[in-house]
Design a protein around this motif. Structure first.
Motif, PDB file in Angstrom:
ATOM      1  N   LEU A   1       0.823  -1.219   0.000  1.00 25.63           N
ATOM      2  CA  LEU A   1       0.000   0.000   0.000  1.00 25.63           C
ATOM      3  C   LEU A   1       0.853   1.264   0.000  1.00 25.63           C
ATOM      4  CD1 LEU A   1      -2.943   1.076   0.192  1.00 25.63           C
ATOM      5  CD2 LEU A   1      -2.611   1.178   2.664  1.00 25.63           C
ATOM      6  N   ILE A   2       1.929   1.286   0.766  1.00 28.12           N
ATOM      7  CA  ILE A   2       2.768   2.489   0.858  1.00 28.12           C
ATOM      8  C   ILE A   2       3.461   2.773  -0.470  1.00 28.12           C
ATOM      9  CG2 ILE A   2       4.629   3.629   2.124  1.00 28.12           C
ATOM     10  CD1 ILE A   2       2.233   2.877   3.872  1.00 28.12           C
ATOM     11  N   THR A   3       4.137   1.767  -1.026  1.00 22.73           N
ATOM     12  CA  THR A   3       4.871   1.988  -2.280  1.00 22.73           C
ATOM     13  C   THR A   3       3.918   2.251  -3.449  1.00 22.73           C
ATOM     14  OG1 THR A   3       5.005  -0.414  -2.644  1.00 22.73           O
ATOM     15  CG2 THR A   3       6.862   0.646  -1.532  1.00 22.73           C
ATOM     16  N   ASP A   4       2.723   1.645  -3.421  1.00 27.33           N
ATOM     17  CA  ASP A   4       1.734   1.921  -4.471  1.00 27.33           C
ATOM     18  C   ASP A   4       1.359   3.401  -4.495  1.00 27.33           C
ATOM     19  OD1 ASP A   4       1.659  -0.626  -5.410  1.00 27.33           O
ATOM     20  OD2 ASP A   4      -0.278  -1.153  -4.518  1.00 27.33           O
ATOM     21  N   TRP A   5       1.127   3.961  -3.305  1.00 30.29           N
ATOM     22  CA  TRP A   5       0.738   5.370  -3.260  1.00 30.29           C
ATOM     23  C   TRP A   5       1.905   6.304  -3.578  1.00 30.29           C
ATOM     24  CZ3 TRP A   5      -3.633   7.636  -3.879  1.00 30.29           C
ATOM     25  CH2 TRP A   5      -4.815   6.939  -3.614  1.00 30.29           C
ATOM     26  N   ILE A   6       3.099   5.930  -3.223  1.00 29.18           N
ATOM     27  CA  ILE A   6       4.260   6.732  -3.637  1.00 29.18           C
ATOM     28  C   ILE A   6       4.319   6.788  -5.160  1.00 29.18           C
ATOM     29  CG2 ILE A   6       6.776   6.937  -3.599  1.00 29.18           C
ATOM     30  CD1 ILE A   6       6.753   5.446  -0.919  1.00 29.18           C
ATOM     31  N   ASP A   7       4.190   5.626  -5.803  1.00 26.83           N
ATOM     32  CA  ASP A   7       4.227   5.563  -7.271  1.00 26.83           C
ATOM     33  C   ASP A   7       3.131   6.419  -7.894  1.00 26.83           C
ATOM     34  OD1 ASP A   7       6.317   4.186  -8.482  1.00 26.83           O
ATOM     35  OD2 ASP A   7       5.493   2.239  -7.931  1.00 26.83           O
ATOM     36  N   LYS A   8       1.915   6.313  -7.368  1.00 24.08           N
ATOM     37  CA  LYS A   8       0.794   7.075  -7.928  1.00 24.08           C
ATOM     38  C   LYS A   8       1.037   8.580  -7.815  1.00 24.08           C
ATOM     39  CE  LYS A   8      -2.752   3.612  -6.852  1.00 24.08           C
ATOM     40  NZ  LYS A   8      -3.935   3.301  -6.005  1.00 24.08           N
ATOM     41  N   ILE A   9       1.475   9.013  -6.658  1.00 25.82           N
ATOM     42  CA  ILE A   9       1.664  10.448  -6.427  1.00 25.82           C
ATOM     43  C   ILE A   9       2.797  10.994  -7.286  1.00 25.82           C
ATOM     44  CG2 ILE A   9       2.359  12.146  -4.677  1.00 25.82           C
ATOM     45  CD1 ILE A   9       0.861  10.363  -2.625  1.00 25.82           C
TER      46      ILE A   9
ATOM     47  N   LEU B   1       6.593  13.581   0.470  1.00 27.34           N
ATOM     48  CA  LEU B   1       7.211  13.664  -0.852  1.00 27.34           C
ATOM     49  C   LEU B   1       7.434  15.117  -1.265  1.00 27.34           C
ATOM     50  CD1 LEU B   1       5.235  10.863  -2.736  1.00 27.34           C
ATOM     51  CD2 LEU B   1       7.676  10.839  -2.179  1.00 27.34           C
ATOM     52  N   ALA B   2       6.468  15.982  -0.961  1.00 27.51           N
ATOM     53  CA  ALA B   2       6.611  17.394  -1.295  1.00 27.51           C
ATOM     54  C   ALA B   2       7.787  18.025  -0.560  1.00 27.51           C
ATOM     55  CB  ALA B   2       5.315  18.136  -0.967  1.00 27.51           C
ATOM     56  N   ARG B   3       8.005  17.590   0.678  1.00 24.69           N
ATOM     57  CA  ARG B   3       9.132  18.124   1.463  1.00 24.69           C
ATOM     58  C   ARG B   3      10.470  17.585   0.970  1.00 24.69           C
ATOM     59  NH1 ARG B   3      11.142  15.744   5.904  1.00 24.69           N
ATOM     60  NH2 ARG B   3       9.215  14.555   6.259  1.00 24.69           N
TER      61      ARG B   3
ATOM     62  N   LYS C   1       7.145  17.465  -9.667  1.00 17.12           N
ATOM     63  CA  LYS C   1       5.705  17.655  -9.790  1.00 17.12           C
ATOM     64  C   LYS C   1       4.976  16.432  -9.226  1.00 17.12           C
ATOM     65  CE  LYS C   1       5.559  20.824 -13.703  1.00 17.12           C
ATOM     66  NZ  LYS C   1       5.022  21.056 -15.077  1.00 17.12           N
ATOM     67  N   LEU C   2       4.101  16.689  -8.286  1.00 24.37           N
ATOM     68  CA  LEU C   2       3.342  15.613  -7.662  1.00 24.37           C
ATOM     69  C   LEU C   2       1.876  15.700  -8.065  1.00 24.37           C
ATOM     70  CD1 LEU C   2       4.778  15.855  -4.034  1.00 24.37           C
ATOM     71  CD2 LEU C   2       5.633  14.461  -5.932  1.00 24.37           C
TER      72      LEU C   2
ATOM     73  N   PHE D   1      12.688   4.236  -0.534  1.00 27.24           N
ATOM     74  CA  PHE D   1      12.115   4.058  -1.869  1.00 27.24           C
ATOM     75  C   PHE D   1      12.720   5.062  -2.852  1.00 27.24           C
ATOM     76  CE2 PHE D   1       9.001   4.909  -5.160  1.00 27.24           C
ATOM     77  CZ  PHE D   1       8.509   3.665  -5.500  1.00 27.24           C
ATOM     78  N   LEU D   2      12.824   6.312  -2.440  1.00 27.04           N
ATOM     79  CA  LEU D   2      13.370   7.356  -3.305  1.00 27.04           C
ATOM     80  C   LEU D   2      14.849   7.137  -3.590  1.00 27.04           C
ATOM     81  CD1 LEU D   2      11.611  10.531  -1.857  1.00 27.04           C
ATOM     82  CD2 LEU D   2      10.956   9.175  -3.847  1.00 27.04           C
ATOM     83  N   VAL D   3      15.581   6.698  -2.568  1.00 28.05           N
ATOM     84  CA  VAL D   3      17.004   6.401  -2.752  1.00 28.05           C
ATOM     85  C   VAL D   3      17.164   5.264  -3.768  1.00 28.05           C
ATOM     86  CG1 VAL D   3      19.074   5.481  -1.641  1.00 28.05           C
ATOM     87  CG2 VAL D   3      17.732   7.271  -0.517  1.00 28.05           C
TER      88      VAL D   3
END
Length: 258
Positions: A127-135, A199-201, A207-208, A251-253
């Motif tokens: 659930l966490i990585t799915d929402w990171i990808d979507k955003i 993610l914005a921070r 662009k999100l 995830f970002l790294v």
């Protein structure tokens, strides 16, 4: 004070807890982790026979967590392991899904950990990585289906389970069934908002997706947070935001975005 060294066996159908579980177990034990060639996982009787010969202090069994056939297979496996360990004063450690019934046939000393609704890490689809990808990839998202959630990250789950198992071995009477989750309950809407703001921070120039939330009734807490694990094992679990933020960074790294 001499550190107690135990003998552990790790029997698993899935690598979902690795590499953390093997690493944590090796810190406190001689670890026997048979390969599929040494111990076929479709033969609970053979597993029980091996345990009778090796006589470990604790057996960690990781079920697959998918499908009714696997649930039935895990139940049979747990029954065989329990029977093999019952007279050995050994501990059986395993994990249950959120709504899974407690097996009625566990007769040995046991530590069963009930997972929360969200179990995550940075390197698998969840659930966490799915929402990171979507955003990160979409322009707009409407979030719907709000519901209460409890969460825990893979590394924290493994650390706490092994620490609890060690206490059960040193202090008979602490075994049983426990719920284990990061401190506090959230909701899907709150979780997605937190992922977006984090993610914005962390990525101010990226662009999100713009979020909008469906108008739904407020989500009540599912139940009062169960503190028995923290009380019995004398630990303080971190709040859910801590693990989610660590997962976002990892995830970002991994994606070379941070």
């Amino acid at each position: 004070m001499t550190k107690v060294q135990y003998s552990f066996a790790q029997l698993d159908e899935s690598e979902i807890f690795e590499p953390y579980l093997s690493s944590e177990l090796k810190k406190n034990s001689d670890l026997w982790k048979p390969t599929e060639f040494e111990l076929p996982l479709n033969d609970p009787g053979l597993a029980a026979a091996f345990l009778t010969l090796t006589q470990p202090n604790a057996v960690f069994y990781v079920p697959r967590f998918s499908g009714r056939s696997f649930e039935s297979k895990s139940a049979n496996y747990l029954a065989a392991l329990s029977q093999a360990l019952e007279t050995k004063e050994a501990l059986l450690v395993s994990w249950l899904q959120p709504e899974e019934s407690i097996p009625p046939f566990i007769s040995c000393e046991h530590l069963l950990i009930r997972l929360p609704e969200v179990f995550y890490c940075s390197s698998t689809k969840n659930l966490i990585t799915d929402w990171i990808d979507k955003i990160l990839s979409r322009k707009r998202i409407t979030v719907s289906g709000n519901k209460p959630l409890r969460l825990i990250g893979r590394h924290l789950l493994v650390q706490m389970t092994v620490a609890a198992a060690l206490k059960c071995l040193a202090n008979p009477g602490f075994d049983g069934v426990y719920k284990l989750a990061s401190n506090g309950e959230t909701s899907l809407f709150e979780l997605v908002s937190f992922i977006h703001s984090t993610l914005a921070r962390l990525l101010p120039n990226h662009k999100l997706a713009k979020l909008s939330f469906a108008e739904e009734e407020p989500v009540p807490l599912s139940e009062e947070f169960d503190t028995s694990f923290m009380e019995n094992f004398n630990v303080i679990l971190p709040g859910w935001r801590t693990g989610v933020e660590e997962t976002i960074v990892a995830f970002l790294v991994h994606r070379k975005l941070f």
